[in-house]
Each structure stands twice: as structure tokens, then as C-alpha cells.
Design a protein around this motif. Structure first.
Motif, mmCIF file in Angstrom:
data_model
loop_
_atom_site.group_PDB
_atom_site.id
_atom_site.type_symbol
_atom_site.label_atom_id
_atom_site.label_comp_id
_atom_site.label_asym_id
_atom_site.label_seq_id
_atom_site.Cartn_x
_atom_site.Cartn_y
_atom_site.Cartn_z
ATOM 1 N N VAL A 59 80.039 23.951 35.685
ATOM 2 C CA VAL A 59 80.721 23.246 36.776
ATOM 3 C C VAL A 59 81.161 24.225 37.857
ATOM 4 C CG1 VAL A 59 82.619 21.705 37.389
ATOM 5 C CG2 VAL A 59 81.556 21.523 35.137
ATOM 6 N N GLU A 60 80.808 23.918 39.110
ATOM 7 C CA GLU A 60 81.341 24.603 40.275
ATOM 8 C C GLU A 60 82.022 23.553 41.157
ATOM 9 O OE1 GLU A 60 78.556 27.142 42.238
ATOM 10 O OE2 GLU A 60 77.619 27.789 40.363
ATOM 11 N N SER A 61 82.619 23.995 42.240
ATOM 12 C CA SER A 61 83.402 23.069 43.066
ATOM 13 C C SER A 61 82.544 21.975 43.703
ATOM 14 C CB SER A 61 84.150 23.833 44.157
ATOM 15 O OG SER A 61 83.235 24.498 45.016
ATOM 16 N N ASP A 62 81.252 22.303 44.003
ATOM 17 C CA ASP A 62 80.407 21.344 44.708
ATOM 18 C C ASP A 62 79.104 21.016 43.974
ATOM 19 O OD1 ASP A 62 79.262 23.820 45.013
ATOM 20 O OD2 ASP A 62 78.840 23.599 47.157
ATOM 21 N N LYS A 63 78.967 21.484 42.726
ATOM 22 C CA LYS A 63 77.766 21.135 41.973
ATOM 23 C C LYS A 63 78.014 21.283 40.475
ATOM 24 C CE LYS A 63 75.568 25.708 42.402
ATOM 25 N NZ LYS A 63 74.352 26.419 42.883
ATOM 26 N N VAL A 64 77.219 20.543 39.715
ATOM 27 C CA VAL A 64 77.326 20.544 38.258
ATOM 28 C C VAL A 64 75.922 20.537 37.665
ATOM 29 C CG1 VAL A 64 78.150 19.303 36.217
ATOM 30 C CG2 VAL A 64 79.511 19.277 38.310
ATOM 31 N N GLU A 65 75.702 21.321 36.605
ATOM 32 C CA GLU A 65 74.445 21.307 35.879
ATOM 33 C C GLU A 65 74.723 20.918 34.425
ATOM 34 O OE1 GLU A 65 72.432 25.012 36.244
ATOM 35 O OE2 GLU A 65 72.210 24.877 38.427
ATOM 36 N N LYS A 78 64.324 17.622 26.424
ATOM 37 C CA LYS A 78 65.492 18.068 27.172
ATOM 38 C C LYS A 78 65.804 17.062 28.264
ATOM 39 C CE LYS A 78 65.037 21.795 29.650
ATOM 40 N NZ LYS A 78 64.925 23.217 30.051
ATOM 41 N N PHE A 79 67.077 16.709 28.374
ATOM 42 C CA PHE A 79 67.578 15.743 29.342
ATOM 43 C C PHE A 79 68.548 16.490 30.244
ATOM 44 C CE2 PHE A 79 70.863 12.180 29.871
ATOM 45 C CZ PHE A 79 70.231 11.623 30.953
ATOM 46 N N GLU A 80 68.290 16.495 31.559
ATOM 47 C CA GLU A 80 69.104 17.274 32.492
ATOM 48 C C GLU A 80 69.656 16.390 33.609
ATOM 49 O OE1 GLU A 80 67.398 21.705 32.684
ATOM 50 O OE2 GLU A 80 65.943 20.211 33.338
ATOM 51 N N ILE A 81 70.885 16.704 34.011
ATOM 52 C CA ILE A 81 71.521 16.025 35.139
ATOM 53 C C ILE A 81 72.133 17.081 36.045
ATOM 54 C CG2 ILE A 81 73.328 14.425 35.883
ATOM 55 C CD1 ILE A 81 73.063 13.013 33.226
ATOM 56 N N VAL A 93 68.266 13.439 37.882
ATOM 57 C CA VAL A 93 68.086 13.234 36.452
ATOM 58 C C VAL A 93 66.673 13.649 36.071
ATOM 59 C CG1 VAL A 93 68.165 11.573 34.546
ATOM 60 C CG2 VAL A 93 69.703 11.304 36.504
ATOM 61 N N GLY A 94 66.550 14.491 35.052
ATOM 62 C CA GLY A 94 65.240 14.961 34.627
ATOM 63 C C GLY A 94 65.078 14.897 33.121
ATOM 64 N N PHE A 95 63.854 14.696 32.670
ATOM 65 C CA PHE A 95 63.553 14.656 31.245
ATOM 66 C C PHE A 95 62.230 15.371 31.009
ATOM 67 C CE2 PHE A 95 61.324 12.716 27.640
ATOM 68 C CZ PHE A 95 62.254 12.878 26.631
ATOM 69 N N SER A 96 62.192 16.261 30.018
ATOM 70 C CA SER A 96 60.953 16.945 29.661
ATOM 71 C C SER A 96 60.780 16.893 28.143
ATOM 72 C CB SER A 96 60.972 18.398 30.145
ATOM 73 O OG SER A 96 62.034 19.109 29.559
ATOM 74 N N GLU A 97 59.518 16.785 27.714
ATOM 75 C CA GLU A 97 59.229 16.674 26.285
ATOM 76 C C GLU A 97 57.903 17.340 25.983
ATOM 77 O OE1 GLU A 97 59.798 13.186 23.091
ATOM 78 O OE2 GLU A 97 58.380 12.689 24.678
#
Length: 231
Positions: A59-65, A78-81, A93-97
Motif C-alpha cells: 500500500v502507498e498513498s495513491d496506489k495498492v498492489e 495468481k489473482f492480482e488487483i 484485475v488480472g488472473f494468470s494460470e
């Protein structure tokens, strides 16, 4: 007039790796239909254990991973936001398999990737001239509220009675008129009356104390969706 409006949507992927974007209304279920459902979320405990995720958040002030990986060693996905703030709120939103299989004695590897983004760009106050509850070309635009300033993103984690961790993000404009509440779970969980899976993010949208210029007007949220699929 001033009032508070809360709505929500789900962003995520079905557990069979099909992309899902839907508005959801929760219904009460009967726990007696499940043999082993100790946490009363209407999902079999054994299945929940198989689909449990490991979540990492930066977490940063203006973005989150946010990265969510399966704890099941037999599953490679893997599920990424990613959340970013500029003059709008963007949720990617990303998904890789990766799948390995054999055919006629030969080993093959197949990789699949899905990605989409949702941008919350502005609020429009309008008069619904054709009474269809949609802002379109036949309506009168009264004003546009642009998202030009945000507070630092707030993150918190809550340990629930089910021993499940609920990860929460709060994104708010500087004047608190527009808020985005984002929820991520490691196992299936009922969040604010809705079942959230480990492959979804629940987003509550909150509008508070919007300064209407017309008594009979309505609000529209300008949302832009972009998607991508690779295989």
C-alpha cells in the motif's frame, strides 16, 4: 438535498477461470443443506480449504498492489488487483494460470491470462427527461463532479470469528463525497450480506452529501471498462 447512497459490485473470476463481472443481490440460504459448514457461509468447509488463498498487499498513498495465490499445491494460478488514483479511480484485475498436461506421451504447458480494468471517472447530476433511470442523450446534464483530489488510501485487516482475514481498502475524495470500499478475503466469507469468494473483490460505492443543484435530479456514475485476454 443531501443524502447517502451505497451500492456495490463484484470484480473477479469464477473458480473455473472464467471471467465474471456482475452486480449481485444476496439471498438468505439454509445451512441445513450443507453437511459441513461450520462458519455458516453456505460453502462446504472441505471445498473452502481447497480454494484457500495467500494474500500479499503493498500500500502507498495513491496506489495498492494485491496478489492472491492459491495455497493448493496442485493449482498454479495468481489473482492480482492494482488500484491507482489520478483524476479518477482505476481498479485493474488480472488472473494468470499455468496448466501442465500430457497428450500422446508428450508433456504440454498452457498459460492463460485475463485482465480488465474499471475506471470510476466522475459523477453526473442530471434530469431524467425520458424516465428510464439512465443518463443518455435525451437527458439534461446539470453538473459534473470530477474526482480531482483524493485522501491517502487507507488499509486495514480484520480477523473474523471464522478465522478468516478480511482485507479492507478505503479510497475517498478529499471532501468525502465519493468513497470506494474494497474487500478481499482468503476464504469464502459473507461480507455485508454478500458471499465473497477468494477469487473476487467486493466493492462498495458510497455517495455522501452530494450538493444537488436541482431537487428532482438524479446521479449517474461514469464508469469505463476495458478487458484483455491472452492464451
Amino acid at each position: 438535498k443531501k443524502l447517502k447512497i451505497v451500492t456495490f459490485l463484484m470484480l473477479g473470476f469464477l473458480l473455473v477461470s472464467a471471467m465474471s463481472l456482475s452486480f449481485v443481490a444476496a439471498e438468505d440460504g439454509d445451512d441445513d443443506d450443507f453437511e459441513h459448514d461450520d462458519d455458516h457461509d453456505e460453502v462446504e468447509d472441505e471445498y473452502e480449504h481447497e480454494e484457500e488463498r495467500e494474500i500479499e498487499i503493498e500500500v502507498e498513498s495513491d496506489k495498492v498492489e494485491i496478489t492472491s495465490k492459491s495455497k493448493n499445491k496442485d493449482v498454479e494460478n495468481k489473482f492480482e488487483i492494482d488500484v491507482e488514483l489520478s483524476d479518477y479511480v482505476e481498479v485493474k484485475v488480472g488472473f494468470s494460470e499455468e496448466i501442465e498436461y500430457y497428450e500422446n506421451g508428450t508433456e504440454f504447458e498452457e498459460e492463460t491470462e485475463y485482465e480488465f480494468s474499471v475506471k470510476f471517472k466522475e459523477i453526473i447530476e442530471f434530469i431524467d427527461m425520458n424516465n428510464n433511470s439512465i443518463f443518455d442523450s435525451g437527458d439534461d446534464e446539470i453538473q459534473v463532479y470530477e474526482f480531482d483530489s483524493f485522501k491517502p488510501i487507507e488499509y486495514s485487516a480484520e480477523m473474523l470469528s471464522s478465522n478468516n482475514t478480511l482485507h479492507k481498502l478505503l479510497i475517498s475524495t478529499t471532501d468525502d463525497v465519493f468513497k470506494v470500499h474494497l474487500f478481499i478475503v482468503e476464504e469464502f466469507e459473507i461480507v455485508n450480506g454478500s458471499l465473497v469468494t477468494p477469487m473476487e473483490a467486493k466493492i462498495d460505492l458510497e455517495f455522501t452529501n452530494f450538493n444537488y443543484m436541482e431537487a428532482e435530479s438524479q446521479l449517474a456514475l461514469y464508469v469505463k471498462l476495458e478487458s484483455e485476454y491472452e492464451y
